[in-house]
Motif scaffolding. Structure first.
Motif, PDB file in Angstrom:
ATOM      1  N   ALA A 111      -8.271  -4.391  -2.658  1.00 15.61           N
ATOM      2  CA  ALA A 111      -8.668  -5.757  -3.030  1.00 15.61           C
ATOM      3  C   ALA A 111      -7.813  -6.303  -4.159  1.00 15.61           C
ATOM      4  O   ALA A 111      -7.597  -7.505  -4.253  1.00 15.61           O
ATOM      5  CB  ALA A 111     -10.147  -5.785  -3.415  1.00 15.61           C
ATOM      6  N   GLY A 112      -7.284  -5.432  -5.020  1.00 13.96           N
ATOM      7  CA  GLY A 112      -6.421  -5.870  -6.113  1.00 13.96           C
ATOM      8  C   GLY A 112      -5.086  -6.403  -5.625  1.00 13.96           C
ATOM      9  O   GLY A 112      -4.388  -7.103  -6.347  1.00 13.96           O
ATOM     10  N   GLN A 113      -4.718  -6.069  -4.390  1.00 15.05           N
ATOM     11  CA  GLN A 113      -3.448  -6.542  -3.827  1.00 15.05           C
ATOM     12  C   GLN A 113      -3.582  -7.940  -3.252  1.00 15.05           C
ATOM     13  O   GLN A 113      -2.588  -8.611  -3.023  1.00 15.05           O
ATOM     14  CB  GLN A 113      -2.945  -5.570  -2.758  1.00 15.05           C
ATOM     15  N   GLY A 114      -4.791  -8.374  -2.978  1.00 16.29           N
ATOM     16  CA  GLY A 114      -5.049  -9.727  -2.495  1.00 16.29           C
ATOM     17  C   GLY A 114      -4.234 -10.108  -1.272  1.00 16.29           C
ATOM     18  O   GLY A 114      -3.950  -9.288  -0.405  1.00 16.29           O
ATOM     19  N   ALA A 115      -3.865 -11.386  -1.225  1.00 15.40           N
ATOM     20  CA  ALA A 115      -3.165 -11.932  -0.064  1.00 15.40           C
ATOM     21  C   ALA A 115      -1.838 -11.227   0.182  1.00 15.40           C
ATOM     22  O   ALA A 115      -1.500 -10.918   1.322  1.00 15.40           O
ATOM     23  CB  ALA A 115      -2.949 -13.432  -0.242  1.00 15.40           C
ATOM     24  N   GLN A 116      -1.089 -10.955  -0.873  1.00 18.32           N
ATOM     25  CA  GLN A 116       0.215 -10.303  -0.684  1.00 18.32           C
ATOM     26  C   GLN A 116       0.063  -8.920  -0.059  1.00 18.32           C
ATOM     27  O   GLN A 116       0.859  -8.526   0.795  1.00 18.32           O
ATOM     28  CB  GLN A 116       0.968 -10.213  -2.018  1.00 18.32           C
ATOM     29  N   GLY A 117      -0.962  -8.183  -0.462  1.00 20.03           N
ATOM     30  CA  GLY A 117      -1.222  -6.882   0.151  1.00 20.03           C
ATOM     31  C   GLY A 117      -1.561  -7.012   1.623  1.00 20.03           C
ATOM     32  O   GLY A 117      -1.110  -6.212   2.450  1.00 20.03           O
ATOM     33  N   HIS A 118      -2.349  -8.026   1.961  1.00 19.55           N
ATOM     34  CA  HIS A 118      -2.695  -8.290   3.361  1.00 19.55           C
ATOM     35  C   HIS A 118      -1.442  -8.635   4.162  1.00 19.55           C
ATOM     36  O   HIS A 118      -1.247  -8.130   5.270  1.00 19.55           O
ATOM     37  CB  HIS A 118      -3.717  -9.427   3.421  1.00 19.55           C
ATOM     38  N   TYR A 119      -0.564  -9.457   3.606  1.00 21.24           N
ATOM     39  CA  TYR A 119       0.666  -9.837   4.303  1.00 21.24           C
ATOM     40  C   TYR A 119       1.555  -8.627   4.546  1.00 21.24           C
ATOM     41  O   TYR A 119       2.105  -8.461   5.631  1.00 21.24           O
ATOM     42  CB  TYR A 119       1.446 -10.897   3.535  1.00 21.24           C
ATOM     43  N   ARG A 120       1.709  -7.755   3.532  1.00 16.74           N
ATOM     44  CA  ARG A 120       2.540  -6.558   3.699  1.00 16.74           C
ATOM     45  C   ARG A 120       1.917  -5.628   4.739  1.00 16.74           C
ATOM     46  O   ARG A 120       2.622  -5.009   5.537  1.00 16.74           O
ATOM     47  CB  ARG A 120       2.715  -5.802   2.376  1.00 16.74           C
ATOM     48  N   ALA A 121       0.580  -5.524   4.736  1.00 18.07           N
ATOM     49  CA  ALA A 121      -0.093  -4.677   5.715  1.00 18.07           C
ATOM     50  C   ALA A 121       0.101  -5.219   7.131  1.00 18.07           C
ATOM     51  O   ALA A 121       0.303  -4.445   8.073  1.00 18.07           O
ATOM     52  CB  ALA A 121      -1.579  -4.564   5.372  1.00 18.07           C
ATOM     53  N   LEU A 122       0.069  -6.542   7.305  1.00 18.93           N
ATOM     54  CA  LEU A 122       0.335  -7.136   8.623  1.00 18.93           C
ATOM     55  C   LEU A 122       1.778  -6.873   9.049  1.00 18.93           C
ATOM     56  O   LEU A 122       2.042  -6.586  10.222  1.00 18.93           O
ATOM     57  CB  LEU A 122       0.054  -8.633   8.617  1.00 18.93           C
ATOM     58  N   GLU A 123       2.719  -6.965   8.123  1.00 18.32           N
ATOM     59  CA  GLU A 123       4.120  -6.651   8.441  1.00 18.32           C
ATOM     60  C   GLU A 123       4.246  -5.203   8.912  1.00 18.32           C
ATOM     61  O   GLU A 123       4.958  -4.921   9.891  1.00 18.32           O
ATOM     62  CB  GLU A 123       5.009  -6.894   7.219  1.00 18.32           C
ATOM     63  N   ASN A 124       3.547  -4.290   8.238  1.00 11.24           N
ATOM     64  CA  ASN A 124       3.572  -2.887   8.653  1.00 11.24           C
ATOM     65  C   ASN A 124       2.916  -2.701  10.010  1.00 11.24           C
ATOM     66  O   ASN A 124       3.379  -1.885  10.815  1.00 11.24           O
ATOM     67  CB  ASN A 124       2.882  -2.011   7.601  1.00 11.24           C
ATOM     68  N   LEU A 125       1.843  -3.440  10.264  1.00 10.81           N
ATOM     69  CA  LEU A 125       1.171  -3.362  11.554  1.00 10.81           C
ATOM     70  C   LEU A 125       2.121  -3.788  12.672  1.00 10.81           C
ATOM     71  O   LEU A 125       2.213  -3.129  13.713  1.00 10.81           O
ATOM     72  CB  LEU A 125      -0.086  -4.235  11.545  1.00 10.81           C
ATOM     73  N   TYR A 126       2.846  -4.881  12.460  1.00 13.50           N
ATOM     74  CA  TYR A 126       3.833  -5.338  13.436  1.00 13.50           C
ATOM     75  C   TYR A 126       4.857  -4.232  13.714  1.00 13.50           C
ATOM     76  O   TYR A 126       5.127  -3.894  14.870  1.00 13.50           O
ATOM     77  CB  TYR A 126       4.541  -6.603  12.941  1.00 13.50           C
TER      78      TYR A 126
END
Length: 161
Positions: free
Chosen positions: A14-29
């Protein structure tokens, strides 16, 4: 009915917020087995935007020597999908419909697929995408609808920051 997204959930700190979510989506791709077939990379620069760069070559051609429509669909769908999924950090979205327009044949070279979220914030999302060739000419565009699934992003091994 899947409850609305209220912010970052399991899988991304949760401390990573939106940027953490974006990086996680990039990794998912990157982790999707289908993407091993394509020399492509995805970047999410901001909420509601996803950009995929890839190289088109002769292996993607149909019998008349231009890129087959499947490559157009795949990259447009992915760019629009990930643009929409930037707004949802708890669930994987599913494509429920996609309208595609071919505007110029593609032979080979670097291509950019850029997706942008248009509307929807709860259960159904709409996003559009376009493909640009090396000269900056549009070669295709599409609009997709995406729906929340029951699949938690946190349950997917590729979803991590």
């Amino acid at each position: 009915m899947t409850p609305p997204d209220n912010g970052p959930h399991d899988g991304v700190d949760a401390g990573q917020g939106a940027q953490g979510h974006y990086r996680a989506l990039e990794n998912l791709y990157s982790s999707a087995p289908i993407n091993a077939m394509f020399r492509s990379q995805m970047a999410i620069p901001e909420k509601g935007v996803a950009r995929i760069t890839f190289d088109a070559d002769e292996r993607m051609h149909h019998a008349a020597g231009a890129a087959h429509g499947t490559i157009y669909f795949k990259m447009l769908d992915d760019a629009a999908f990930y643009a929409a999924n930037t707004l949802v950090s708890d669930r994987f979205l599913l494509t429920t419909g996609f309208n595609l327009h071919f505007t110029k044949p593609l032979k080979t070279g670097k291509v950019i697929a850029e997706g942008r979220w248009i509307s929807g914030k709860r259960r159904v999302f709409v996003a559009e995408a376009h493909l640009l060739d090396e000269e900056g000419d549009e070669i295709g565009r599409g609009t997709g609808t995406f729906m929340r699934s029951r699949i938690p992003l946190a349950s997917l091994s590729g979803y991590h920051a």
